[in-house]
Scaffold this active site. Structure first.
Site, PDB file in Angstrom:
ATOM      1  N   PRO A  22     -23.121  -3.192  30.883  1.00  0.00           N
ATOM      2  CA  PRO A  22     -23.350  -3.794  32.204  1.00  0.00           C
ATOM      3  C   PRO A  22     -23.137  -2.881  33.402  1.00  0.00           C
ATOM      4  O   PRO A  22     -22.206  -3.066  34.199  1.00  0.00           O
ATOM      5  CB  PRO A  22     -22.364  -4.964  32.216  1.00  0.00           C
ATOM      6  N   CYS A  23     -24.039  -1.921  33.574  1.00  0.00           N
ATOM      7  CA  CYS A  23     -23.945  -1.042  34.739  1.00  0.00           C
ATOM      8  C   CYS A  23     -24.191  -1.818  36.036  1.00  0.00           C
ATOM      9  O   CYS A  23     -23.824  -1.341  37.116  1.00  0.00           O
ATOM     10  CB  CYS A  23     -24.915   0.127  34.610  1.00  0.00           C
TER      11      CYS A  23
END
Length: 302
Positions: free
Chosen positions: A264-265
């Protein structure tokens, strides 16, 4: 590299993207962009509905169907104030203990992920000897490109403006010596596993393989520590991996994350709560954060 791309033929008719999910995201995208451009004016629901050519009732149903939130709740979820709230205890979130190895799945926004990293030698070889199977599939955030190997999901990106070739080129340049085979039969179950919350089950963990430099992999592994409803900053990631002065390098590694959404950047923000950059566009980053807020409020239900 160009020879690799020339040898790949993408048939536009190979996959049928259902109209409703595709049109839902396209309308949500247009609404987010409209609000972002006019945030000082705080446009009314009527003005928003008029912009996308829908009634206010239809806009309400659109957000309920897509995100499980009312338009007002969704818009609150993507405000700067809410972003700042996500950053609460950012440093301690990264220091929390999670089972991230193959011994047990991580509770990644209920997705349940196990991961492994390829060796530096594998990465330096540019994917030589690897067979990468790819396919295009509908998602809540527009058409998605998935790339899988025998060891798990290696890539997840998005198609913009219908340009599948550009999305594929973005991935193939990362591992230019790999063999790429279009195989939607191999990628379809993985797409359903990722984008259907009903399939987020601990007993069926999603396997991910991280292919990058040692430094990049350390950053991506740290991203896997960020739970849903939380966010962190580039500086906190740098501190966590023992490189407090490496904020710029951390930002570059976050930007090169090949497995978007799953790793989850999108949960990395500026210290002020500003969205900063996102490889797949800031509007999509806002959409993902709002969609996740809806999953949280509805107990993870799709």
């Amino acid at each position: 590299m160009l020879d690799t791309l020339r040898s790949i033929t993408i048939e536009p008719s190979a996959i049928t993207v259902p109209d409703e999910p595709h049109s839902d995201y396209e309308r949500v995208r247009r609404i987010i962009a409209y609000i972002s451009e006019r945030w000082r004016e705080q446009p009314s629901l009527e003005a928003i509905a008029d912009h996308v050519g829908l009634s206010t009732t239809h806009v309400h149903h659109l957000f309920r169907r897509w995100a499980g939130l009312s338009p007002k709740a969704f818009l609150q979820a993507i405000t700067l104030d809410n972003a700042k709230a996500l950053l609460a205890d950012s440093a301690s979130v990264l220091d929390a203990t999670y089972e991230l190895g193959l011994s047990g799945p991580a509770r990644l926004h209920d997705l349940f992920v196990t991961h492994e990293a390829m060796t530096p030698g594998d990465y330096k070889a540019g994917g030589s000897g690897l067979t990468m199977r790819f396919g295009f599939h509908p998602s809540p955030f527009g058409e998605a490109l998935l790339i899988v190997t025998d060891r798990g999901l290696a890539g997840l990106g998005f198609v913009d403006d219908g340009d599948r070739q550009a999305a594929l080129a973005d991935m193939t340049r990362r591992w230019p010596k790999a063999e790429y085979v279009e195989d939607t039969a191999a990628t379809a179950p993985v797409a359903r596993r990722i984008f259907s919350p009903s399939q987020w089950q601990a007993e069926q963990p999603l396997r991910v393989v991280l292919i990058g430099t040692d430094f990049e992999v350390r950053v991506w592994q740290t991203l896997l520590r960020i739970p849903r409803d939380r966010a962190t900053t580039y500086s906190d990631i740098a501190r966590h991996i023992g490189k407090p002065a490496a904020c710029r390098a951390v930002g570059a590694a976050v930007g090169k994350n090949p497995v978007s959404f799953v790793v989850p950047c999108h949960r990395v923000l500026g210290r002020s709560g500003a969205l900063t950059g996102y490889h797949w566009g800031l509007t999509r980053k806002q959409a993902i954060l709002g969609w996740e807020a809806g999953r949280s409020l509805n107990g993870g239900e799709g």
